[in-house]
Design an enzyme around this catalytic site. Sequence first.
Site, PDB file in Angstrom:
ATOM      1  N   GLU A 181       0.829  -1.212   0.000  1.00  0.00           N
ATOM      2  CA  GLU A 181       0.000   0.000   0.000  1.00  0.00           C
ATOM      3  C   GLU A 181       0.856   1.253   0.000  1.00  0.00           C
ATOM      4  O   GLU A 181       0.524   2.236  -0.686  1.00  0.00           O
ATOM      5  CB  GLU A 181      -0.943  -0.011   1.207  1.00  0.00           C
ATOM      6  CG  GLU A 181      -2.083  -1.003   1.068  1.00  0.00           C
ATOM      7  CD  GLU A 181      -3.013  -0.991   2.268  1.00  0.00           C
ATOM      8  OE1 GLU A 181      -2.771  -0.196   3.217  1.00  0.00           O
ATOM      9  OE2 GLU A 181      -3.995  -1.771   2.280  1.00  0.00           O
ATOM     10  N   HIS A 215     -10.419   2.124  -0.044  1.00  0.00           N
ATOM     11  CA  HIS A 215     -10.953   1.256   1.004  1.00  0.00           C
ATOM     12  C   HIS A 215     -12.486   1.171   0.985  1.00  0.00           C
ATOM     13  O   HIS A 215     -13.072   0.446   1.784  1.00  0.00           O
ATOM     14  CB  HIS A 215     -10.486   1.747   2.382  1.00  0.00           C
ATOM     15  CG  HIS A 215      -9.028   1.518   2.636  1.00  0.00           C
ATOM     16  ND1 HIS A 215      -8.057   2.340   2.124  1.00  0.00           N
ATOM     17  CD2 HIS A 215      -8.389   0.563   3.350  1.00  0.00           C
ATOM     18  CE1 HIS A 215      -6.875   1.900   2.513  1.00  0.00           C
ATOM     19  NE2 HIS A 215      -7.042   0.826   3.248  1.00  0.00           N
TER      20      HIS A 215
END
Length: 326
Positions: A181, A215
């Site tokens: 990430e 997300h």
Amino acid sequence: MYGNTKPFLSITSAHLLSGLFAFIYVGSIYAFKNARLRFSKRKVNLPEGQARLKLQNERWRDDPDVIKARLLAVTSATLICCLIVFVVMKNLNRDDEFVGHQVASMGNHNLTTDAWLHLGFTWSNALPLLITPLLFSGPLYVQFLEKTLPFQKGWNFEDDVLFRFFSIVGLRNYFVAPITEEIVFRACVLTVYHLTDASRTKMIFLSPLVFGTAHIHHAFETYHRYGRTATAAKRALISTTIQFTYTSIFGFYCCYLFLRSGSLLPPIAAHMFCNIMGIPQPNYEISLMPHRKLSISAAYLFGIIGFVFMLKPWSYTDGSLYWQRN
């Protein structure tokens, strides 16, 4: 800024590229068949706040085979995103004006050679790595009181190291997810915005919104795990909004660390450490040890004040590519 020099990329190109990075990263877990989740379509009315039990033919995100497939997927996606950055820089490097400017401003290196430097694949000094633990002085002090810090009485190597960090869930939470990430949503995204001549303020406070948006797909899982009802939809909306907020705020911090240090190590270390520590719960901790209320409060206050005062001096690394732009 680079004065009157035309930016190497347009802001529209940077937006499209950052969106592409997010799409590749999140999309990879849906592109791999074994990485996809599978839920029953049956509605289940549950008490407020209660998740339903998993059914036999379902696939949830913590299933070992799902985790393994997703680790492979996001690792592949991360490599693809890095490759895209290298290709973009190589194409820009063919522009004579661009090459001339780069030679003047960065020495006898071209962007293809310096792509590793732009992506932050370089070492950092120790001080940026200490900022996040300083902020968590309160929770660390509570762990000290509970004797659960490494090598204290309540700490166990097998449970607290081998099982926690080297199980398949631990590998995902504490290694693969933070590393991939940060490479994609910090290094790759900030690199393309850097090429647009974007200000540091915009890079710190706008680029993490891509990280937060990535997300949102978790709402799908929440909705199904809580019964596919109106209440489940409400919970999915609220939890996703909260997650978007704190991942964006965390992204502001990691962007600042990346730009100040010029290295991926500080944001990766911060991401790992925060995943390990979880969200601080001072009220709950004090309720367990009311006789330690003053010292726990003091430890939390020390961490917050220390973080505020040491963030700027400790985060800077001499020679950071991004913090010498002006």
